[in-house]
Motif scaffolding. Structure first.
Motif, PDB file in Angstrom:
ATOM      1  N   UNK A   1      26.660  67.888  45.529  1.00  0.00           N
ATOM      2  CA  UNK A   1      25.921  68.382  44.039  1.00  0.00           C
ATOM      3  C   UNK A   1      26.616  66.854  42.924  1.00  0.00           C
ATOM      4  N   UNK A   2      27.337  66.774  42.709  1.00  0.00           N
ATOM      5  CA  UNK A   2      27.662  66.154  41.498  1.00  0.00           C
ATOM      6  C   UNK A   2      26.943  64.408  41.857  1.00  0.00           C
TER       7      UNK A   2
ATOM      8  N   UNK B   1      24.235  81.941  46.692  1.00  0.00           N
ATOM      9  CA  UNK B   1      25.103  81.198  47.822  1.00  0.00           C
ATOM     10  C   UNK B   1      26.531  81.261  47.338  1.00  0.00           C
ATOM     11  N   UNK B   2      26.848  81.290  48.906  1.00  0.00           N
ATOM     12  CA  UNK B   2      28.577  81.272  48.300  1.00  0.00           C
ATOM     13  C   UNK B   2      28.708  79.848  49.706  1.00  0.00           C
TER      14      UNK B   2
ATOM     15  N   UNK C   1      27.087  73.946  38.692  1.00  0.00           N
ATOM     16  CA  UNK C   1      27.940  75.528  38.449  1.00  0.00           C
ATOM     17  C   UNK C   1      26.482  76.497  39.322  1.00  0.00           C
ATOM     18  N   UNK C   2      24.931  76.648  39.106  1.00  0.00           N
ATOM     19  CA  UNK C   2      24.224  77.058  39.287  1.00  0.00           C
ATOM     20  C   UNK C   2      24.106  78.424  40.863  1.00  0.00           C
ATOM     21  N   UNK C   3      25.215  76.839  41.862  1.00  0.00           N
ATOM     22  CA  UNK C   3      25.616  76.725  42.829  1.00  0.00           C
ATOM     23  C   UNK C   3      26.752  77.072  43.729  1.00  0.00           C
TER      24      UNK C   3
ATOM     25  N   UNK D   1      18.106  77.834  36.049  1.00  0.00           N
ATOM     26  CA  UNK D   1      17.815  77.968  34.800  1.00  0.00           C
ATOM     27  C   UNK D   1      19.526  78.860  34.210  1.00  0.00           C
ATOM     28  N   UNK D   2      20.518  78.163  34.906  1.00  0.00           N
ATOM     29  CA  UNK D   2      21.945  78.849  34.081  1.00  0.00           C
ATOM     30  C   UNK D   2      22.836  79.791  34.479  1.00  0.00           C
ATOM     31  N   UNK D   3      23.261  80.192  34.194  1.00  0.00           N
ATOM     32  CA  UNK D   3      23.982  81.509  35.883  1.00  0.00           C
ATOM     33  C   UNK D   3      23.579  82.529  35.626  1.00  0.00           C
ATOM     34  N   UNK D   4      23.219  83.248  35.109  1.00  0.00           N
ATOM     35  CA  UNK D   4      22.920  84.589  35.242  1.00  0.00           C
ATOM     36  C   UNK D   4      22.236  85.075  35.975  1.00  0.00           C
ATOM     37  N   UNK D   5      20.568  84.077  36.329  1.00  0.00           N
ATOM     38  CA  UNK D   5      20.188  84.680  36.907  1.00  0.00           C
ATOM     39  C   UNK D   5      20.545  84.236  38.203  1.00  0.00           C
ATOM     40  N   UNK D   6      21.746  83.596  39.179  1.00  0.00           N
ATOM     41  CA  UNK D   6      21.953  82.690  40.331  1.00  0.00           C
ATOM     42  C   UNK D   6      22.950  83.542  40.564  1.00  0.00           C
TER      43      UNK D   6
END
Length: 304
Positions: free
Chosen positions: A91-92, A213-214, A103-105, A204-209
């Motif tokens: 991802x990077x 995906x594991x 982090x969202x992933x 859109x951030x952590x919470x919705x994610x």
DNA sequence: AACCTGTACAACCGCTATTCT
DNA sequence: AAGAATAGCGGTTGTACAGGT
């Protein structure tokens, strides 16, 4: 009320903020407990209110950071798995230093955690690998670890990722390559992964994610040479026992309010499922996008 | 035992974007 | 429309700790 002598450590300092002084530095267990209790019973609101109502001599910003990076019940702590490492590296190479999007992933991981991990471990590893490979090896040179890889990607074309909402398969995370060149507009010189992710609800951030995906849900054969990483299996059940256990432990953690909805949907084997997003990207239909998916050999993600 | 060095990671800072008034 | 407040992000710094000398 507040007594400087109560400070747990020498590393605590204070800044004046009107009538009272705000604490800085490491959080004490008591502070953690206060914030945790408050968040669990009241949910997330305005952070300055949180700080005040929870009885903390901290600024809202500090409370937010502490919650997001440390106290959130859905955090997966502990070492990164090889799968997660691979995913971060991959991802990077696409996103560059967009830690929040990376982090969202990675459910349960924070941008700060990933950033630290990158700076302390992966960067070093990549550096070492560059010194042990010939300069002619295009996979090993240092710049590949970040912007060069990123640039080369978007020099090629544009790529988006999305979740296949119709699939309950743990490998439903799929990668999408789009042959359209956004560059023709001349506007988005900086590529569109983030835009696409945001449009499909993943960026859109952590919470919705959570539940997206594991990390072990699909294999990523790293484009980069990273010395000691084990080869990655696509076997979704290969997720470490620890991770699995933690996921299971988090299963019942649900926090709801207007701004915060955290709900891990998991199937019987600890995999995450994705629900309820409108999977459109701007004007594109996913079906249309899927048709082009297999035409990008530089993508490592598996396209079903 | 004391000191030094390197590492990991928690937290802060400054900035931008977004939302509210 | 403008300014203030708030949220979020990424870079950087500071601290604790482990290992080596």
């Amino acid at each position: 009320m507040w007594n400087p002598d109560d400070l747990p450590g020498k590393n605590i300092s204070h800044v004046s903020n009107g009538n009272y002084r705000l604490r800085k530095g490491l959080w004490s267990p008591e502070e953690d407990e206060k914030l945790m209790k408050y968040m669990l019973s009241n949910g997330q609101g305005c952070w300055s209110e949180v700080a005040r109502n929870a009885g903390l001599q901290r600024c809202g910003k500090s409370c937010r950071l502490r919650w997001i990076n440390y106290l959130r019940p859905d955090l997966k702590r502990g070492a990164f798995s090889p799968q997660e490492e691979e995913l971060i590296i991959h991802l990077h190479s696409i996103l560059g230093n967009r830690w929040s999007q990376i982090a969202a992933h990675l459910p349960g991981r924070t941008d700060n955690e990933i950033k630290n991990f990158w700076n302390s471990t992966i960067k070093k590893r990549l550096k070492n690998s560059s010194s042990t490979h010939s300069p002619n090896n295009s996979d090993s040179s240092e710049p590949r670890d970040a912007m060069e890889g990123f640039i080369s990607m978007h020099e090629h074309d544009t790529m988006c990722m999305y979740m296949d909402s119709s699939s309950s398969s743990p490998s439903s995370m799929q990668a999408m390559a789009i042959s359209n060149r956004f560059g023709s507009s001349g506007a988005a010189g900086y590529f569109n992964v983030s835009t696409c992710l945001t449009q499909v609800g993943m960026g859109d951030g952590f919470y919705g994610d959570h539940g997206v995906l594991g990390a072990g849900d699909f294999g990523v054969e790293g484009e980069l040479f990273v010395p000691p990483l084990e080869s990655i299996s696509i076997d979704e059940n290969a997720t470490s026992d620890k991770t699995m256990e933690e996921n299971t432990n988090n299963k019942n953690n649900t926090i709801n309010n207007n701004n915060y909805k955290l709900e891990n949907n998991m199937d019987g084997v600890g995999n995450y499922n994705w629900e309820g997003e409108n999977l459109r990207m701007g004007e594109w239909e996913l079906g249309d996008l899927m048709e082009d998916a297999s035409s990008f050999p530089f993508l490592d993600f598996q396209v079903e």
